[in-house]
Design an enzyme around this catalytic site. Structure first.
Site, PDB file in Angstrom:
ATOM      1  N   LYS A  65     100.478  72.527 -19.508  1.00 57.34           N
ATOM      2  CA  LYS A  65      99.663  73.449 -20.341  1.00 57.34           C
ATOM      3  C   LYS A  65      99.698  74.854 -20.212  1.00 57.34           C
ATOM      4  O   LYS A  65      99.541  75.587 -20.853  1.00 57.34           O
ATOM      5  CB  LYS A  65      98.197  73.094 -20.290  1.00 57.34           C
ATOM      6  CG  LYS A  65      97.961  71.398 -20.576  1.00 57.34           C
ATOM      7  CD  LYS A  65      96.464  71.151 -20.085  1.00 57.34           C
ATOM      8  CE  LYS A  65      96.270  69.751 -19.901  1.00 57.34           C
ATOM      9  NZ  LYS A  65      95.040  69.396 -19.183  1.00 57.34           N
TER      10      LYS A  65
ATOM     11  N   GLU B  31     108.399  78.835 -19.444  1.00 60.51           N
ATOM     12  CA  GLU B  31     107.426  78.266 -18.118  1.00 60.51           C
ATOM     13  C   GLU B  31     106.354  79.364 -17.596  1.00 60.51           C
ATOM     14  O   GLU B  31     106.754  80.572 -17.824  1.00 60.51           O
ATOM     15  CB  GLU B  31     108.448  77.997 -16.843  1.00 60.51           C
ATOM     16  CG  GLU B  31     108.529  76.538 -16.635  1.00 60.51           C
ATOM     17  CD  GLU B  31     107.185  76.038 -16.081  1.00 60.51           C
ATOM     18  OE1 GLU B  31     106.177  76.039 -16.498  1.00 60.51           O
ATOM     19  OE2 GLU B  31     107.656  75.224 -15.243  1.00 60.51           O
TER      20      GLU B  31
ATOM     21  N   ASP C 259     108.411  77.219  -8.944  1.00 64.89           N
ATOM     22  CA  ASP C 259     108.271  77.290  -7.650  1.00 64.89           C
ATOM     23  C   ASP C 259     109.218  76.700  -6.890  1.00 64.89           C
ATOM     24  O   ASP C 259     110.088  77.126  -6.411  1.00 64.89           O
ATOM     25  CB  ASP C 259     106.690  76.560  -7.357  1.00 64.89           C
ATOM     26  CG  ASP C 259     106.213  76.668  -5.898  1.00 64.89           C
ATOM     27  OD1 ASP C 259     106.811  77.333  -5.219  1.00 64.89           O
ATOM     28  OD2 ASP C 259     105.230  75.848  -5.535  1.00 64.89           O
TER      29      ASP C 259
HETATM   30  P1  5GP Z   1     107.844  73.463  -9.389  1.00 62.72           P
HETATM   31  O1  5GP Z   1     108.327  72.174 -10.016  1.00 62.72           O
HETATM   32  O2  5GP Z   1     108.698  74.592  -9.594  1.00 62.72           O
HETATM   33  O3  5GP Z   1     107.292  73.389  -7.753  1.00 62.72           O
HETATM   34  O4  5GP Z   1     106.259  73.937 -10.035  1.00 62.72           O
HETATM   35  C1  5GP Z   1     106.135  74.410 -11.240  1.00 62.72           C
HETATM   36  C2  5GP Z   1     104.820  74.009 -11.767  1.00 62.72           C
HETATM   37  O5  5GP Z   1     104.126  73.861 -10.806  1.00 62.72           O
HETATM   38  C3  5GP Z   1     104.309  75.148 -12.636  1.00 62.72           C
HETATM   39  O6  5GP Z   1     104.628  74.797 -13.969  1.00 62.72           O
HETATM   40  C4  5GP Z   1     102.817  74.872 -12.370  1.00 62.72           C
HETATM   41  O7  5GP Z   1     102.210  74.108 -12.961  1.00 62.72           O
HETATM   42  C5  5GP Z   1     102.795  74.380 -10.844  1.00 62.72           C
HETATM   43  N1  5GP Z   1     102.710  75.730 -10.033  1.00 62.72           N
HETATM   44  C6  5GP Z   1     103.494  76.016  -9.210  1.00 62.72           C
HETATM   45  N2  5GP Z   1     103.095  77.217  -8.365  1.00 62.72           N
HETATM   46  C7  5GP Z   1     101.809  77.170  -8.674  1.00 62.72           C
HETATM   47  C8  5GP Z   1     100.766  78.256  -8.308  1.00 62.72           C
HETATM   48  O8  5GP Z   1     100.983  79.270  -7.556  1.00 62.72           O
HETATM   49  N3  5GP Z   1      99.718  77.994  -8.824  1.00 62.72           N
HETATM   50  C9  5GP Z   1      99.552  77.145 -10.065  1.00 62.72           C
HETATM   51  N4  5GP Z   1      98.253  77.114 -10.535  1.00 62.72           N
HETATM   52  N5  5GP Z   1     100.287  76.197 -10.225  1.00 62.72           N
HETATM   53  C10 5GP Z   1     101.566  76.447  -9.777  1.00 62.72           C
END
Ligand code: 5GP
Length: 180
Positions: A43, A99, A103
Site C-alpha cells: 500500500k 515503490e 531497503d
Molecule cells: P525491501 O524488500 O527492499 O527490504 O523492503 C521494501 C519494503 O519494506 C517497502 O516497500 C516497505 O514496505 C518496507 N520498508 C523498508 N524499509 C522501511 C522503512 O524504513 N519504513 C517502513 N515503514 N517500511 C519499510
C-alpha cells in the site's frame, strides 16, 4: 495528533513535491512514445504514485499490485508475498514499478523477476526513498527520489503496524512508540 509521535522529519512535503516533479520530468523524457504501464506496489506507493503521475506528461497506464514484505515490525522478514496480482497482461509492455522505499532489495527483485518472466519489454523502478545501507541484494533503482540513512521511517505511505501512512512527510518515530 500524529505529530507528537515523530522524533524528526527527514523529508518534508515540499521536498517530496519537488522530487516528484524532477522524477516526473525525467520519466516523461525517457518514456516518450513507449506508453508505459506504471505499477504501484500497495500500500506504501499510494501517496507517492499519486504525486508522481501528476508530473508525467505522456500516455501511460496505472496498475496496482499488492506485495507484503514486513509483517508489523521494523525488520524485513525476507518473505515476499503477493497479496493482489495484476488485472492486466504486461506482455510486450514497458513497465515502471513505483515503490515507496527500497531497503534490502528483496521485494523489488522478486517483483521485477516476475514481471520479466511474464514478458515485459523492460522493467525499471522509481522509488521515493532509497536505503542503500540496508541492501542484501544487488540492486540499484533507475529513478531515486532521495537517499536516506539506515533508519526506520514512516509517513507518506510508509507504515508502522499499518499506522502513520497518512502523514504528509517522511519522519522517524520516537523510540517510546515502539516500546508501547
Ligand atoms: P525491501 O524488500 O527492499 O527490504 O523492503 C521494501 C519494503 O519494506 C517497502 O516497500 C516497505 O514496505 C518496507 N520498508 C523498508 N524499509 C522501511 C522503512 O524504513 N519504513 C517502513 N515503514 N517500511 C519499510
Amino acid at each position: 495528533m500524529l505529530e507528537k509521535d515523530i522524533e524528526k522529519i527527514l523529508v518534508t512535503n515540499e521536498e517530496i513535491v519537488a522530487i516528484s516533479k524532477r522524477l516526473g520530468k525525467q520519466i516523461t523524457e525517457d518514456y516518450r512514445d513507449k506508453n508505459p504501464v506504471i505499477i504501484g506496489l500497495l500500500k506504501g506507493c499510494l501517496p507517492f504514485m499519486a504525486e508522481l503521475i501528476k508530473h508525467i506528461d505522456i500516455y501511460c497506464q496505472i496498475e496496482l499490485m499488492g506485495v507484503q514484505s514486513y509483517h508489523g515490525g521494523t525488520e524485513s522478514s525476507g518473505n515476499v508475498k503477493i497479496t493482489k496480482d495484476l488485472d492486466v497482461s504486461i506482455e510486450n509492455r514497458h513497465v515502471l514499478i513505483a515503490e515507496d522505499i527500497v531497503d534490502t532489495g528483496k521485494t523489488i527483485n522478486v517483483v521485477k523477476n516476475l514481471l520479466k518472466y511474464r514478458g515485459a519489454l523492460s522493467v525499471e523502478v522509481v522509488t521515493l526513498l532509497d536505503k542503500p545501507s540496508g541492501r542484501t541484494e544487488d540492486f540499484t533503482p533507475k529513478y531515486i527520489g532521495t537517499t536516506i540513512p539506515k533508519e526506520f521511517v514512516v509517513g507518506f505511505g510508509l507504515d508502522y503496524d499499518e499506522f502513520y501512512r497518512n502523514l504528509p512527510y517522511i519522519g522517524v518515530l520516537k523510540p517510546e512508540v515502539y516500546n508501547n
